[in-house]
Design a protein around this motif. Sequence first.
Motif, PDB file in Angstrom:
ATOM      1  N   UNK A  45      41.220  55.614 -16.822  1.00 37.48           N
ATOM      2  CA  UNK A  45      40.123  55.462 -17.779  1.00 37.48           C
ATOM      3  C   UNK A  45      40.341  54.392 -18.826  1.00 37.48           C
ATOM      4  N   UNK A  46      41.354  53.560 -18.645  1.00 31.90           N
ATOM      5  CA  UNK A  46      41.704  52.569 -19.668  1.00 31.90           C
ATOM      6  C   UNK A  46      40.569  51.611 -20.018  1.00 31.90           C
ATOM      7  N   UNK A  47      39.857  51.018 -19.064  1.00 30.46           N
ATOM      8  CA  UNK A  47      38.761  50.098 -19.437  1.00 30.46           C
ATOM      9  C   UNK A  47      37.642  50.792 -20.208  1.00 30.46           C
ATOM     10  N   UNK A  48      37.299  52.028 -19.803  1.00 29.27           N
ATOM     11  CA  UNK A  48      36.210  52.745 -20.478  1.00 29.27           C
ATOM     12  C   UNK A  48      36.579  53.079 -21.918  1.00 29.27           C
ATOM     13  N   UNK A  49      37.809  53.551 -22.106  1.00 31.36           N
ATOM     14  CA  UNK A  49      38.260  53.906 -23.456  1.00 31.36           C
ATOM     15  C   UNK A  49      38.287  52.671 -24.346  1.00 31.36           C
ATOM     16  N   UNK A  50      38.774  51.571 -23.815  1.00 35.18           N
ATOM     17  CA  UNK A  50      38.846  50.328 -24.601  1.00 35.18           C
ATOM     18  C   UNK A  50      37.451  49.859 -25.006  1.00 35.18           C
ATOM     19  N   UNK A  51      36.512  49.874 -24.072  1.00 33.03           N
ATOM     20  CA  UNK A  51      35.144  49.439 -24.382  1.00 33.03           C
ATOM     21  C   UNK A  51      34.484  50.354 -25.412  1.00 33.03           C
ATOM     22  N   UNK A  52      34.771  51.647 -25.327  1.00 28.01           N
ATOM     23  CA  UNK A  52      34.186  52.589 -26.289  1.00 28.01           C
ATOM     24  C   UNK A  52      34.621  52.248 -27.705  1.00 28.01           C
ATOM     25  N   UNK A  53      35.889  51.950 -27.883  1.00 33.17           N
ATOM     26  CA  UNK A  53      36.372  51.625 -29.228  1.00 33.17           C
ATOM     27  C   UNK A  53      35.926  50.233 -29.674  1.00 33.17           C
ATOM     28  N   UNK A  54      35.799  49.301 -28.750  1.00 32.56           N
ATOM     29  CA  UNK A  54      35.326  47.971 -29.135  1.00 32.56           C
ATOM     30  C   UNK A  54      33.876  47.995 -29.617  1.00 32.56           C
ATOM     31  N   UNK A  55      33.109  48.982 -29.154  1.00 27.53           N
ATOM     32  CA  UNK A  55      31.706  49.067 -29.576  1.00 27.53           C
ATOM     33  C   UNK A  55      31.558  49.344 -31.062  1.00 27.53           C
ATOM     34  N   UNK A  56      32.646  49.721 -31.738  1.00 23.85           N
ATOM     35  CA  UNK A  56      32.589  49.942 -33.188  1.00 23.85           C
ATOM     36  C   UNK A  56      32.200  48.667 -33.936  1.00 23.85           C
ATOM     37  N   UNK A  57      32.330  47.512 -33.296  1.00 23.38           N
ATOM     38  CA  UNK A  57      31.922  46.246 -33.931  1.00 23.38           C
ATOM     39  C   UNK A  57      30.432  46.251 -34.281  1.00 23.38           C
ATOM     40  N   UNK A  58      29.666  47.118 -33.626  1.00 21.64           N
ATOM     41  CA  UNK A  58      28.232  47.216 -33.931  1.00 21.64           C
ATOM     42  C   UNK A  58      27.976  47.683 -35.360  1.00 21.64           C
ATOM     43  N   UNK A  59      28.992  48.261 -36.001  1.00 27.10           N
ATOM     44  CA  UNK A  59      28.818  48.767 -37.376  1.00 27.10           C
ATOM     45  C   UNK A  59      28.999  47.682 -38.432  1.00 27.10           C
ATOM     46  N   UNK A  60      29.311  46.478 -38.019  1.00 28.33           N
ATOM     47  CA  UNK A  60      29.543  45.410 -39.011  1.00 28.33           C
ATOM     48  C   UNK A  60      28.344  45.157 -39.930  1.00 28.33           C
ATOM     49  N   UNK A  61      27.085  45.232 -39.444  1.00 27.83           N
ATOM     50  CA  UNK A  61      25.964  45.075 -40.386  1.00 27.83           C
ATOM     51  C   UNK A  61      26.011  46.067 -41.543  1.00 27.83           C
ATOM     52  N   UNK A  62      26.442  47.302 -41.265  1.00 30.49           N
ATOM     53  CA  UNK A  62      26.546  48.288 -42.342  1.00 30.49           C
ATOM     54  C   UNK A  62      27.725  47.987 -43.254  1.00 30.49           C
ATOM     55  N   UNK A  63      28.803  47.449 -42.691  1.00 32.76           N
ATOM     56  CA  UNK A  63      29.966  47.089 -43.510  1.00 32.76           C
ATOM     57  C   UNK A  63      29.571  46.074 -44.578  1.00 32.76           C
ATOM     58  N   UNK A  74      21.355  52.509 -38.241  1.00 28.82           N
ATOM     59  CA  UNK A  74      22.317  52.097 -37.221  1.00 28.82           C
ATOM     60  C   UNK A  74      23.540  53.010 -37.251  1.00 28.82           C
ATOM     61  N   UNK A  75      24.002  53.351 -38.445  1.00 27.16           N
ATOM     62  CA  UNK A  75      25.155  54.246 -38.575  1.00 27.16           C
ATOM     63  C   UNK A  75      24.852  55.605 -37.966  1.00 27.16           C
ATOM     64  N   UNK A  76      23.658  56.135 -38.233  1.00 33.64           N
ATOM     65  CA  UNK A  76      23.304  57.458 -37.695  1.00 33.64           C
ATOM     66  C   UNK A  76      23.184  57.430 -36.177  1.00 33.64           C
ATOM     67  N   UNK A  77      22.645  56.331 -35.648  1.00 36.33           N
ATOM     68  CA  UNK A  77      22.585  56.196 -34.193  1.00 36.33           C
ATOM     69  C   UNK A  77      23.995  56.155 -33.614  1.00 36.33           C
ATOM     70  N   UNK A  78      24.871  55.415 -34.279  1.00 35.29           N
ATOM     71  CA  UNK A  78      26.223  55.245 -33.749  1.00 35.29           C
ATOM     72  C   UNK A  78      27.009  56.545 -33.805  1.00 35.29           C
ATOM     73  N   UNK A 117      20.116  51.462 -25.166  1.00 32.53           N
ATOM     74  CA  UNK A 117      18.863  50.872 -25.657  1.00 32.53           C
ATOM     75  C   UNK A 117      18.681  51.170 -27.136  1.00 32.53           C
ATOM     76  N   UNK A 118      18.934  52.436 -27.525  1.00 35.25           N
ATOM     77  CA  UNK A 118      18.782  52.821 -28.938  1.00 35.25           C
ATOM     78  C   UNK A 118      19.765  52.060 -29.819  1.00 35.25           C
ATOM     79  N   UNK A 119      21.014  51.924 -29.371  1.00 34.15           N
ATOM     80  CA  UNK A 119      22.007  51.207 -30.162  1.00 34.15           C
ATOM     81  C   UNK A 119      21.638  49.738 -30.299  1.00 34.15           C
ATOM     82  N   UNK A 120      21.193  49.113 -29.214  1.00 34.35           N
ATOM     83  CA  UNK A 120      20.820  47.701 -29.257  1.00 34.35           C
ATOM     84  C   UNK A 120      19.631  47.475 -30.187  1.00 34.35           C
TER      85      UNK A 120
END
Length: 361
Positions: A45-63, A74-78, A117-120
């Motif tokens: 499951x290494x690729x899936x786990x890595x991609x899941x954590x990399x998706x945290x970059x989507x929170x940068x607008x809130x940062x 966006x935070x609530x969706x995430x 779709x919701x996250x995008x």
Amino acid sequence: MSPTLPYLCGVAAAVYVAVCLVCAAVRWFHMCPPYNRNPRYYYPGRPFVTMAWLSSLCLLPYVFQPQSTDAWFLVKIFFLPVTLYHFTLILFSYFGSVMQWKKWEWPTVLAGIPVGIALLAALVLAIIPGDQLHFPTIETFVLHILGLLITAVCFTSVAVVRIWVSRFDSDDYSNPADFPVVQARIWLMFVGINVVLCWTGTLLDRPSVMAVIMLFVALSAVIFVITALHPNRNRPVEEDSPEQAGVVYKRAISQKKKEEMLQAIRTVVEQQKAFLDPHLTLHEVAERCGYNRTYISGLMKNELGGFFEYVNRLRLAYVETYLLENPEATLGEAIEASGFGSRPSYYAVKAKLNAAPGTQP
């Protein structure tokens, strides 16, 4: 609300993103030799786990814009559908690979389409200057419906892994060693806690509460990656074909053939003392006996109480014999010499079999 509170929440989000990126890097690049020669087995499951954590970059607008209404959505969706989907992906991709079970893939991918779709959509709205969302009722409805859907999917993954945990000492394994049961229990506990926290943060709709939840989810990510650093696997995957593994022991065998097979089993397991191998598997016994694994499994279940019970009753008896023959030996030495991988394994097997007094050390 204090004027500094939104920025503190933005800092919490930044900490969460940083922790996830570190966890993603560790998960992808950290593979100790010789385990790195077979990463699909030792690090499932290494690729899936890595991609899941990399998706945290989507929170940068809130940062960078913690006061933005769109960024808050966006935070609530995430932290509701997206994070729960990540837990589902992590559980299924890791333990599904351990169990060589691929039926999870397409249903999980289909469930992830509306989440993606919701996250995008939320990410695009958060990036566009100004607040675009002015329909809180509709937004809340979409968020909650999607959250309920993915919560059901997440609970399904939890239920499946719990079933696997309950079977970790079944007839396929003489020792609860190859399935990472301790790791599974830790992950299931944290997934349950995080589901409650994500729903709490969404329903309360308060950035200060969500900031605390972000930090806890970040801590969970650290625990996830720490428990996965060691492969938690003990030997190569069995080489049984899916067709052979799925065959049920149904065919009739003559009494003479049964006696021959039983004698071969006792020769390998008892006389050659194969039961002293803590990693002994049904597949290995069948190979050494020279018979089909399915027939050996069915015969053991019908005549010897099952592979697990048969082998471990021999081990329990050997503990007693070892202590009698070696009065100076400790119980720990007897357990190690008898084929149990560890004290917890010994006590777990002893409790499960509820061994008779004559087999107790």
